[in-house]
Design an enzyme around this catalytic site. Structure first.
Site, short mmCIF file in Angstrom:
data_model
loop_
_atom_site.label_atom_id
_atom_site.label_comp_id
_atom_site.label_asym_id
_atom_site.label_seq_id
_atom_site.Cartn_x
_atom_site.Cartn_y
_atom_site.Cartn_z
N GLU A 49 0.96 -1.24 -0.04
CA GLU A 49 -0.05 -0.03 0.09
C GLU A 49 0.75 1.14 0.01
OE1 GLU A 49 -3.59 2.07 2.49
OE2 GLU A 49 -2.18 0.73 3.64
N GLU A 60 -11.80 2.48 5.80
CA GLU A 60 -10.83 2.90 6.67
C GLU A 60 -10.83 4.37 6.87
OE1 GLU A 60 -6.29 1.35 7.30
OE2 GLU A 60 -6.41 3.13 5.62
#
Length: 262
Positions: free
Chosen positions: A144, A241
């Site tokens: 990520e 998130e």
């Protein structure tokens, strides 16, 4: 085709004890859960909570060093390879018990005077090892890129950085964790990147920009992004998130609107 959403329990339902957040997410209609780390609890205990709630485990991170002291991954840190490998094996054991097929390996921070090329080489070597171990268990490692505003000094910030590592390693179980929030802050062009990178995207995460609240406005049009993902046939998880403005359940109008439209 309808997208499936995972509640990130490190961000959502903060008013509840961690394990109780699993049932809360299921009650609110999430199909899965994700979070930073599961290691404070036995895997069997988490698995029982998942089973009781009828909800799936989507993703978590491999151990990332001393989080409380500011470490954000050991994969690029000299002298920490054995710790990194032990952590990856622990993560794979948890994934085997919990049922998720995605594990995120964090890249770590680059000190101001460090040799970036050397750190990237070490990171690539360690990620290749992790992917090899994960492949034997049917698990995909995801990388990520994280923006420098939220995590100053993070080694991996651009989508192309992650793609270059994946290309160099060449493992079929190595993909990108595409966080729309981080990508918008660093480089933008979300829809075109989703289309261009689609075959290498193993997980998607969402939040509004710049506030990182519910994905219901500001710089990004999530109804359009969801439409793009639907059109592409994305079958993976969309991880939520974000930081709720008030209570998690009260802020789920965006999810109910998507479900009605879908």
């Amino acid at each position: 085709m309808s997208l499936k959403f995972a509640a990130n329990l490190s961000f959502l339902y903060q008013d509840l004890p961690f394990l109780d957040r699993i049932a809360a997410a299921a009650r609110d209609g999430f199909e899965g859960v994700e979070y930073l780390f599961p290691y404070d609890f036995p895997a069997r205990e988490i698995k029982q909570r998942l089973n009781d709630a009828g909800i799936a485990q989507a993703l978590f991170n491999a151990p990332a060093g001393d989080w409380a002291k500011g470490e954000r991954g050991t994969s690029s840190l000299p002298g920490r390879t054995e710790e990194f490998r032990t952590g990856v094996l622990k993560a794979l054991d948890y994934a085997g018990e919990l049922g998720n097929t995605r594990v995120h390996v964090m890249a770590g921070l680059l000190p101001a005077q460090a040799d970036q090329a050397a750190r990237l080489d070490l990171y690539q070597t360690n990620v290749a090892w992790a992917a090899q171990q994960a492949a034997a268990r049917g698990i995909t490692i995801v990388l990520e890129p994280i923006n420098q505003r939220d995590m100053p000094g993070y080694l991996l910030s651009y989508q192309q950085d992650a793609l270059a590592i994946i290309d160099a390693i060449g493992a079929s179980n190595l993909q990108v964790q595409f966080d729309c929030y981080h990508c918008q802050i660093t480089e933008g062009d979300i829809a075109m990147k989703l289309r261009a990178m689609f075959e290498l995207i193993g997980h998607v995460q969402i939040a509004s920009v710049p506030s990182r609240n519910e994905p219901d406005g500001q710089e990004l049009s999530y109804p359009y992004i969801f439409q793009v993902l639907d059109e592409l046939g994305y079958a993976g998880w969309v991880g939520c998130e974000y930081k709720p403005r008030a209570g998690t359940s009260a802020g789920l109008g965006w999810l109910h609107a998507y479900r009605r439209q879908a």
